[in-house]
Enzyme design. Structure first.
Site, PDB file in Angstrom:
ATOM      1  N   THR A   1       5.316  -7.914   6.379  1.00  0.00           N
ATOM      2  CA  THR A   1       5.001  -8.779   8.047  1.00  0.00           C
ATOM      3  C   THR A   1       4.498  -9.746   7.517  1.00  0.00           C
ATOM      4  OG1 THR A   1       3.307  -7.406   7.898  1.00  0.00           O
ATOM      5  CG2 THR A   1       4.512  -6.391   9.174  1.00  0.00           C
TER       6      THR A   1
ATOM      7  N   ALA B   1       0.229  -6.172   5.395  1.00  0.00           N
ATOM      8  CA  ALA B   1      -0.366  -6.002   5.980  1.00  0.00           C
ATOM      9  C   ALA B   1      -0.919  -7.658   6.045  1.00  0.00           C
ATOM     10  CB  ALA B   1      -1.056  -5.505   6.674  1.00  0.00           C
TER      11      ALA B   1
ATOM     12  N   VAL C   1      -3.115  -4.730   1.313  1.00  0.00           N
ATOM     13  CA  VAL C   1      -3.397  -6.227   1.673  1.00  0.00           C
ATOM     14  C   VAL C   1      -1.858  -7.683   1.015  1.00  0.00           C
ATOM     15  CG1 VAL C   1      -5.862  -7.616   2.171  1.00  0.00           C
ATOM     16  CG2 VAL C   1      -5.676  -5.001   1.684  1.00  0.00           C
ATOM     17  N   LYS C   2      -2.287  -8.133   2.149  1.00  0.00           N
ATOM     18  CA  LYS C   2      -1.691  -9.430   1.831  1.00  0.00           C
ATOM     19  C   LYS C   2      -2.335 -10.331   1.893  1.00  0.00           C
ATOM     20  CE  LYS C   2       3.134 -11.177   2.187  1.00  0.00           C
ATOM     21  NZ  LYS C   2       4.098 -11.008   3.982  1.00  0.00           N
ATOM     22  N   ILE C   3      -2.179 -11.680   0.610  1.00  0.00           N
ATOM     23  CA  ILE C   3      -3.243 -13.087   0.301  1.00  0.00           C
ATOM     24  C   ILE C   3      -2.804 -13.963   0.030  1.00  0.00           C
ATOM     25  CG2 ILE C   3      -5.631 -13.192  -1.052  1.00  0.00           C
ATOM     26  CD1 ILE C   3      -5.901 -10.050  -0.613  1.00  0.00           C
TER      27      ILE C   3
END
Ligand code: G3P
Length: 218
Positions: free
Chosen positions: A27, A60, A86-88
């Site tokens: 997402t 996310a 964890v999308k960074i």
């Protein structure tokens, strides 16, 4: 190659899951906003709903851009559910945050990657996934698939464990070509996955088989 779906739409995620070939979900803030989700609690709840539908990793994305903000948000997201990644973003503080999470055994997806140098940096920081955006490169007359190929070669040279997650996949031929190059994962819309099903010879062949079966009165 793993198949992820790039959406926050629960119906689409369910449909892909029911097909039995879904390995995860990605997402981003734009996809979440498209679903009309507002407020922190609703956003976190939505991620939980996605995790309940699929078995695999669910990316996310953090919204903050400073190291401190990304750590705070990322820790909260990671605590939410074991499937959360964890999308960074690929920015200086993002690289530091990826290293921080890697050292603590938290999975990360480095997003907004548009060059092999950025992919090399994400791997050095220990990202679980790196997300090169192939469709957005195609949009500006730059071959996105060449970037996947370049990263594949670099990662192969050093036996890098970071998985190449081909993102911004727009259509079925992107999926096929990513598989030919050897991307570890592709994420795209359900239509790109369903396009793999279609062949006119399958349709005409089935039509003939059914007609012949009918003539046998079965
Ligand atoms: O989730 C990141 C990426 O897949 C975005 O795709 O189609 O907005 O370029 P797109």
């Amino acid at each position: 190659m793993k198949f992820f779906i790039d959406t926050a739409n629960l119906d689409e995620i369910k449909e892909a899951q029911e097909l039995g070939v879904l390995d995860g979900v990605t997402t981003n803030p734009s996809l979440m906003a498209k679903e009309g989700i507002t407020g922190k609690e609703n956003i976190l709840n939505h991620y939980l709903k996605i995790c309940e539908i699929v078995d695999g990793d669910v990316s996310a994305e953090v919204i903050g851009t400073s190291f401190e903000e990304m750590i705070m948000e990322g820790e909260e997201l990671a605590k939410l559910h074991p499937q959360i990644v964890v999308k960074i973003p690929m920015i200086k503080d993002g690289v530091k945050a990826i290293k921080y999470f890697t050292d603590r055994g938290i999975k990360t997806n480095c997003t907004l990657v548009f060059s092999s140098g950025q992919a090399l940096l994400a791997a050095k920081a220990g990202a679980t996934y790196v997300s090169p955006f192939i469709g957005r490169l195609d949009d500006i007359s730059t071959d996105g698939l060449l970037l996947i190929d370049e990263i594949r070669k670099i990662y192969h040279n050093y036996n890098v464990k970071t998985q190449i997650l081909a993102a911004s996949v727009r259509h079925t031929m992107h999926v096929v070509n990513c598989a030919k190059i050897g991307a570890d994962v592709m994420t795209g819309p359900l239509s790109a996955i369903e396009g793999l099903l279609r062949h006119p010879l399958t349709d005409s062949g089935l039509e003939k088989f059914l007609a012949d079966a009918q003539s046998m009165n079965v």
